[in-house]
Design a protein around this motif. Structure first.
Motif, PDB file in Angstrom:
ATOM      1  N   CYS A   1       0.859  -1.185   0.000  1.00 24.91           N
ATOM      2  CA  CYS A   1       0.000   0.000   0.000  1.00 24.91           C
ATOM      3  C   CYS A   1       0.892   1.230   0.000  1.00 24.91           C
ATOM      4  N   THR A   2       0.651   2.155  -0.928  1.00 27.26           N
ATOM      5  CA  THR A   2       1.397   3.415  -0.972  1.00 27.26           C
ATOM      6  C   THR A   2       0.504   4.594  -0.612  1.00 27.26           C
ATOM      7  N   GLY A   3      -0.690   4.299  -0.107  1.00 29.28           N
ATOM      8  CA  GLY A   3      -1.570   5.357   0.378  1.00 29.28           C
ATOM      9  C   GLY A   3      -2.536   5.859  -0.671  1.00 29.28           C
TER      10      GLY A   3
ATOM     11  N   SER B   1       1.490   8.560  -1.395  1.00 27.96           N
ATOM     12  CA  SER B   1       1.439   9.541  -0.315  1.00 27.96           C
ATOM     13  C   SER B   1       2.215   9.071   0.914  1.00 27.96           C
ATOM     14  N   HIS B   2       2.619   7.814   0.952  1.00 28.42           N
ATOM     15  CA  HIS B   2       3.520   7.334   2.005  1.00 28.42           C
ATOM     16  C   HIS B   2       4.372   6.199   1.444  1.00 28.42           C
TER      17      HIS B   2
ATOM     18  N   LYS C   1       3.884   0.106   2.520  1.00 27.53           N
ATOM     19  CA  LYS C   1       3.589  -0.721   3.698  1.00 27.53           C
ATOM     20  C   LYS C   1       3.083  -2.054   3.165  1.00 27.53           C
TER      21      LYS C   1
ATOM     22  N   CYS D   1      -4.264  -0.935   6.141  1.00 27.98           N
ATOM     23  CA  CYS D   1      -2.966  -0.260   6.212  1.00 27.98           C
ATOM     24  C   CYS D   1      -2.906   0.572   7.483  1.00 27.98           C
ATOM     25  N   THR D   2      -1.816   0.445   8.230  1.00 32.47           N
ATOM     26  CA  THR D   2      -1.679   1.199   9.480  1.00 32.47           C
ATOM     27  C   THR D   2      -1.356   2.666   9.238  1.00 32.47           C
ATOM     28  N   GLU D   3      -0.896   3.006   8.041  1.00 36.33           N
ATOM     29  CA  GLU D   3      -0.512   4.387   7.733  1.00 36.33           C
ATOM     30  C   GLU D   3      -1.707   5.226   7.280  1.00 36.33           C
ATOM     31  N   CYS D   4      -2.491   4.710   6.325  1.00 31.66           N
ATOM     32  CA  CYS D   4      -3.566   5.525   5.736  1.00 31.66           C
ATOM     33  C   CYS D   4      -4.966   4.945   5.962  1.00 31.66           C
TER      34      CYS D   4
END
Length: 193
Positions: free
Chosen positions: A123-125, A130-131, A134, A147-150
């Motif tokens: 996952c890149t957001g 955008s991140h 992950k 995804c823990t980021e987005c």
């Protein structure tokens, strides 16, 4: 004397180069035989993608003695299936990127198709890039990952054979004797998933 010493010093610093030089080059030679199909043409030795029914159909004819085999003459198994599919314009392994035009939610996740028991997806957001990437791990036992980021939600859709001898009801094959370790996701209430 000074000029003579300078000439000898300069001659020692200059690299020695022989009068004749030999260059080594390699080139790729495309070897076409009368059996190789032209683009869009029919082949006499290659089976069509639709005609492959068993693993025996994925065994190549091999190269003639004394020649170097081409990819089509030596590729077997999944590699041969992929090459035959590409020759007819079929993307065997569905290598298209995942849908990044929207953010997956629990009600409408991004679908990731898998032939195996486990699938990794990066996952890149949202919006894309955008991140940092992950990596999320989905399995038949736990098909939904977030995804823990987005917060993007991905869901694995198993499209492999339904009668898998290596798979039992617990999401592990017969050869696994361990239980999957618990993560923080195991302690989240079901209504929050």
């Amino acid at each position: 004397m000074l000029v003579q010493r300078s000439a000898f010093a300069l001659a020692r610093r200059v690299a020695f180069r022989p009068a004749t030089t030999r260059t080594f080059t390699s080139s790729v030679v495309l070897r076409l035989t009368k059996d190789d199909p032209s683009p869009g043409g029919e082949s006499k030795t290659l089976k069509k993608f639709e005609d492959i029914k068993s693993m025996e159909d994925l065994i190549p004819p091999g190269a003639k003695p004394g020649t170097v085999p081409t990819d089509m003459e030596q590729a077997t198994g999944l590699e041969r299936l992929e090459l035959l599919g590409k020759m007819q314009g079929v993307d065997i392994f569905d290598m298209k990127p995942l849908d990044s035009s929207r953010k997956g939610t629990l009600d409408d996740p991004i679908i990731v198709r898998s032939f195996g028991d486990e699938q990794y997806a990066g996952c890149t957001g949202f919006p894309a890039d955008s991140h940092v990437v992950k990596w999320l791990t989905m399995s038949r036992a736990r098909p939904v990952e977030r995804c823990t980021e987005c917060g993007n939600v991905l869901k694995m859709e198993y499209v492999g054979p339904q009668e898998d001898p290596h798979h039992d009801d617990h999401g592990h094959g017969d050869h696994h004797t361990y239980e999957e370790p618990k993560t923080m996701a195991d302690f989240v209430r079901p209504e929050y998933r």
